[in-house]
Design a protein around this motif. Structure first.
Motif, short mmCIF file in Angstrom:
data_model
loop_
_atom_site.label_atom_id
_atom_site.label_comp_id
_atom_site.label_asym_id
_atom_site.label_seq_id
_atom_site.Cartn_x
_atom_site.Cartn_y
_atom_site.Cartn_z
N ARG A 121 0.74 -1.06 0.27
CA ARG A 121 -0.28 0.10 -0.28
C ARG A 121 1.04 0.83 0.33
O ARG A 121 1.68 1.83 0.97
CB ARG A 121 -1.27 0.23 1.34
CG ARG A 121 -1.70 1.52 0.85
CD ARG A 121 -3.17 1.48 2.34
NE ARG A 121 -3.72 2.19 2.40
CZ ARG A 121 -3.92 3.29 2.91
NH1 ARG A 121 -2.95 3.76 3.82
NH2 ARG A 121 -4.91 4.34 3.07
N PHE A 122 0.43 2.24 -1.39
CA PHE A 122 1.50 3.64 -1.14
C PHE A 122 0.31 4.06 -0.80
O PHE A 122 -0.74 4.15 -0.45
CB PHE A 122 1.62 3.50 -2.67
CG PHE A 122 2.76 2.59 -3.61
CD1 PHE A 122 3.10 2.44 -3.14
CD2 PHE A 122 2.07 1.91 -4.19
CE1 PHE A 122 4.54 1.54 -3.42
CE2 PHE A 122 3.36 0.40 -4.62
CZ PHE A 122 4.48 0.48 -4.59
N SER A 123 1.08 5.62 -0.13
CA SER A 123 -0.01 6.46 0.65
C SER A 123 0.56 8.21 0.64
O SER A 123 1.72 7.79 0.58
CB SER A 123 -0.21 6.24 2.08
OG SER A 123 0.62 5.20 2.51
N THR A 124 -0.64 8.82 1.02
CA THR A 124 0.39 10.31 0.77
C THR A 124 0.07 9.90 2.55
O THR A 124 -0.53 9.43 3.33
CB THR A 124 -0.50 11.70 0.72
OG1 THR A 124 -2.20 11.18 0.63
CG2 THR A 124 -0.16 11.71 -0.82
N VAL A 125 0.35 11.24 3.57
CA VAL A 125 0.49 10.87 4.86
C VAL A 125 -0.84 11.91 5.56
O VAL A 125 -1.24 11.31 6.78
CB VAL A 125 1.87 11.09 5.59
CG1 VAL A 125 1.69 11.69 6.70
CG2 VAL A 125 3.09 10.39 5.52
N VAL A 126 -0.77 13.29 5.03
CA VAL A 126 -1.45 14.23 5.74
C VAL A 126 -2.73 14.17 5.54
O VAL A 126 -3.56 14.28 6.32
CB VAL A 126 -0.60 15.52 5.64
CG1 VAL A 126 -1.37 16.81 5.98
CG2 VAL A 126 0.58 15.52 5.92
N GLY A 127 -3.32 14.25 3.72
CA GLY A 127 -4.36 14.21 3.57
C GLY A 127 -5.36 12.96 3.96
O GLY A 127 -4.94 12.21 4.39
N SER A 128 -6.49 13.79 3.72
CA SER A 128 -7.71 12.88 3.67
C SER A 128 -8.15 11.90 2.90
O SER A 128 -6.89 11.67 2.27
CB SER A 128 -9.11 13.63 4.23
OG SER A 128 -9.92 14.28 2.69
N ARG A 129 -8.21 11.16 2.68
CA ARG A 129 -9.02 10.41 2.04
C ARG A 129 -9.40 10.99 0.62
O ARG A 129 -9.11 10.05 -0.42
CB ARG A 129 -10.24 8.85 2.07
CG ARG A 129 -9.65 8.04 3.19
CD ARG A 129 -10.44 6.93 2.85
NE ARG A 129 -11.46 6.22 1.89
CZ ARG A 129 -12.60 5.36 1.27
NH1 ARG A 129 -13.30 5.43 2.34
NH2 ARG A 129 -12.73 5.52 0.08
N GLY A 130 -9.75 11.89 0.69
CA GLY A 130 -10.86 13.07 -0.55
C GLY A 130 -8.97 13.79 -1.54
O GLY A 130 -10.33 14.54 -2.34
N SER A 131 -8.53 13.63 -0.58
CA SER A 131 -7.41 14.49 -0.66
C SER A 131 -6.77 13.93 -2.46
O SER A 131 -6.54 13.88 -2.58
CB SER A 131 -6.42 14.68 0.00
OG SER A 131 -5.53 13.37 0.21
N ALA A 132 -5.80 15.16 -2.74
CA ALA A 132 -4.96 14.44 -4.60
C ALA A 132 -4.15 14.18 -4.10
O ALA A 132 -3.22 14.62 -2.76
CB ALA A 132 -4.95 16.51 -5.00
#
Length: 731
Positions: A121-132
């Motif tokens: 699983r790759f991910s961003t850290v800060v944003g919510s599920r709906g972020s870019a």
């Protein structure tokens, strides 16, 4: 009983298909099936609720309506506090050889004949599920290995260090970087007062900030992103000897980034850019590959460095401890259901197997609690390990009780240990039968809230990082600091952070100061080159191994030149030269690159010789930011039409601005001039020549087509042409 059970456990083997086989029983294919309720009752009508008359009230006896609505109302689970937005893929890992047996008894790392299934699983850290996808942020890189000895989770990031040293500061870090509590803004961004207030007061964050401000924080693709275990772990071999280990993932096609302007525009044009790129690559058979490497440090060398191995804000320079390749991971299948797999997968750094253990890193110690705790909140049950994506492929036997989501049906009378009713089963496994034994380590000291003095160096590796970058990388980092700190309203916070940056490098601080409306504090000599006095421990003379620069941290210095999976836009309108397009497409395909026909509108375009090409993308649905290179084939009418279209001109000028390869021939050279491609000699001196200058490839009408295609591919392999940044005028 003991003899038979042990034999059964020992005979278990895992391969790359074992997880697929296990998941098969949970998959449902609706093809040629009738719709039913959850109880299997076939449904005759699902478009209208049951009413008292066609215009009357809905009746409570409509069990199908109530079941359908109840499912919708309860379909979501709390999103992750951090790493909420992610993308996942299945695959397998296979070691190269058995050479790690000298260091670890972990079977999945030492048996080259075993392909261990994985889910990443790759991910961003800060944003919510709906972020870019493309925000400036750390990226998560979490891998679940379904080994024959149980699940092992390597939970890391695309940056090898972290903001803080002790997990007790993690809530403060997360609170500061999340949207501000009064306004719930900004989303998925560190560019605001509360984050920089916190970080400016936490000098230990400085090294991590340098990485986040670098191009590492805006990856071109998950497929082109490194991964790091961040912490120092331990390998344990069969003899019980421990070795410190750092984990590294390296993409086989190289590590590459976006430019900031691209990242911002992609957030609007396609906020799912990284997620879509991963999905499409796997669907097309361009399977992402990552090589796993380790850095190994004998226990007796623990204190031979000028930093503490247990400090998560530090890395081990590869010049001091070279990487040792271990094996390769291939991601070859997309999830069947995003929620069931990518959203429900649960990682935990405490999911270990024999041969791997943790250390006393205070950040890692806190994560051992936090990861489990957050899954309990998300699933509202301790049985989340029974969800199909989280289930081990090896047998699971324990006395865990009931609770929500209990999916297995336990047999036997005793749900406790020790017991005699079930003949003492399930039994304890001795170490030689795979029983996990923690590494024995002598620990003693006073109970105290304090931090080791060996953790007090907050600037040396930040300076090392800055000194290791190329000039374009430094320019991008400074520009990122201008953006981030330029969003900070409180001038005192900007000044405080600048003081920290001064301790990294005075020249760097001066460059940042010039763009954020503050001055370098008086008494600080900006002409200094680093040998300046400071009270911080990081600038005291220290003993131990160290390096002033580390080329390994620079993406540009480690660039893999390849055109594989690169995306090329071919701009055409009616009247293009068909044979030119065919020759270039053939060369791109041979190099592993992909091309798409882009035009003003969808449909077919007619060549000058009468052949037609189907348009893949229109200007309104795409942009140069979605491609790695641009090719404009010759054709007088096609070129004339594009010269009259602002979208086409913008497409070319934007690609040029972002330092991408641009190629054309014949009449197309004049189009480049109209598109403000500047700083490049576009004069056609010889119609037989192919010119290549700063990533712009041009050819005269009589030039060799094969030479043109070859130089075009060679330019694409370089990814970007940063030397263009110093001379061009932005469009």
């Amino acid at each position: 009983m003991e003899k038979n059970d042990n034999k059964k456990e020992k005979s278990f083997r895992v391969d790359e298909n074992s997880k697929d086989k296990q998941l098969e029983q949970f998959r449902e294919d609706p093809k040629d099936q009738y719709m039913t309720t959850d109880q299997g009752l076939r449904i005759n009508h699902t478009d209208d609720s049951l009413k008292a008359g066609s215009r009357g009230p809905t009746l409570m006896e409509d069990f199908h309506f109530r079941e359908k609505m109840t499912h919708l109302d309860h379909e979501s689970i709390p999103e992750r506090v951090v790493h909420a937005r992610g993308s996942g893929a299945h695959g397998f890992f296979q070691p190269y050889d058995d050479s790690l047996k000298a260091f670890t008894k972990a079977k999945f790392l030492t048996n080259p004949n075993t392909k261990t299934p994985v889910f990443v699983r790759f991910s961003t850290v800060v944003g919510s599920r709906g972020s870019a996808d493309t925000v400036r942020d750390v990226r998560g890189f979490a891998t679940k290995f379904y080994t024959e000895e149980g699940n092992y989770d390597l939970v890391g990031n695309n940056i090898p260090v972290f903001f803080i040293q002790d997990a007790i500061k993690f809530p403060d870090l997360v609170h500061s970087i999340k949207p501000e509590p009064d306004s719930e803004m900004p989303q998925a961004s560190a560019a605001h007062d509360t984050f920089w207030d916190f970080s400016s007061l936490m000098p230990e964050s400085t090294h991590m900030l340098m990485w986040v401000l670098s191009d590492r924080a805006i990856p071109r693709s998950f497929r082109m992103m490194q991964g790091f275990g961040v912490h120092t772990f331990r390998f344990i071999n069969e003899a019980g000897k421990a070795t410190f280990v750092k984990f590294h993932w390296r993409p086989t096609i190289g590590t590459h980034s976006l430019v900031w302007d691209e990242a911002q525009k992609l957030g609007g044009k396609d906020p799912d850019w990284l997620r879509r790129d991963l999905w499409e690559a796997i669907e097309q058979g361009n399977y992402p590959e990552f090589e796993l490497s380790v850095q190994l440090v004998p226990e007796e060398d623990e204190f031979k460095f000028d930093f503490d191995l247990l400090d998560a804000t530090k890395l081990i320079p590869e010049e001091l401890v070279p990487l040792r390749p271990v094996g390769k991971m291939t991601l070859n299948r997309n999830p069947d259901n995003f929620f069931a797999e990518t959203e429900q997968v649960a990682f935990h750094p405490g999911n270990l197997v024999p041969g791997i253990d943790v250390t006393n890193d205070p950040l890692l110690q806190g994560r051992l609690f936090s990861y489990l705790d957050t899954q309990l909140n998300r699933f509202n049950s301790s049985n989340f390990t029974e969800v199909p994506i989280n289930r081990p492929v090896c047998p699971v036997h324990n006395h865990h009780g009931a609770g929500f989501m209990k999916m297995t049906i336990g047999k036997g009378k005793a749900n406790y240990w020790p017991n005699s009713i079930d003949n003492g089963c399930p039994m304890m496994a001795p170490e030689n039968m795979g029983g996990y034994v923690h590494h024995q380590e002598k620990v003693e000291g006073h109970k105290i809230r304090a931090r080791s003095e060996s953790f007090n160096d907050h600037y040396s590796q930040a300076t090392q990082f800055w000194n290791s970058l190329t000039e374009p990388e430094k320019d991008h980092l400074v520009s990122a600091a201008h953006f981030e700190l330029g969003k900070v309203k409180n001038k005192a916070i900007r000044e405080r952070q600048l003081a920290n940056f001064y301790k990294v490098d005075p020249t760097f601080a001066a460059l940042v100061a010039a763009g954020i409306g503050v001055e370098v504090p008086k008494g600080m000599d900006v002409e200094s080159t680093g040998n300046y006095e400071d009270n911080e421990a990081s600038h005291k003379m220290k003993k131990g191994k160290s390096v002033s620069t580390s080329d390994a941290v620079s993406m540009e210095k480690n660039k893999i030149e390849s055109a594989k999976t690169r995306r090329v836009a071919i701009l055409v309108e009616n009247g293009f030269e068909y044979n030119e397009v065919m020759q270039v497409q053939e060369a791109l395909k041979a190099a592993g690159a992909q091309s798409e026909i882009v035009s003003m509108l969808l449909g077919k375009r007619l060549s000058s010789s009468g052949q037609e090409l189907e348009v893949d993308k229109s200007h309104v649905t795409t942009g140069s930011i979605m491609y790695d290179a641009v090719y404009i084939p010759d054709g007088e009418n096609s070129i004339r039409a594009m010269a009259m279209k602002g979208d086409a001109l913008h497409f070319i000028s934007e690609a040029f601005k972002h330092c991408k390869t641009v190629a054309t021939s014949g009449h197309g050279i004049a189009l480049l001039q109209k598109a403000f491609v500047v700083g490049i000699d576009l004069a056609e001196k010889d119609s037989r020549k192919v010119m290549s200058h700063k990533g712009v490839i041009t050819a005269g009408n009589d030039a060799d087509a094969e030479e043109f295609a070859t130089k075009f591919v060679e330019a694409i392999q370089k990814h970007r042409h940063w030397d263009r940044e110093k001379t061009m005028t932005p469009a």
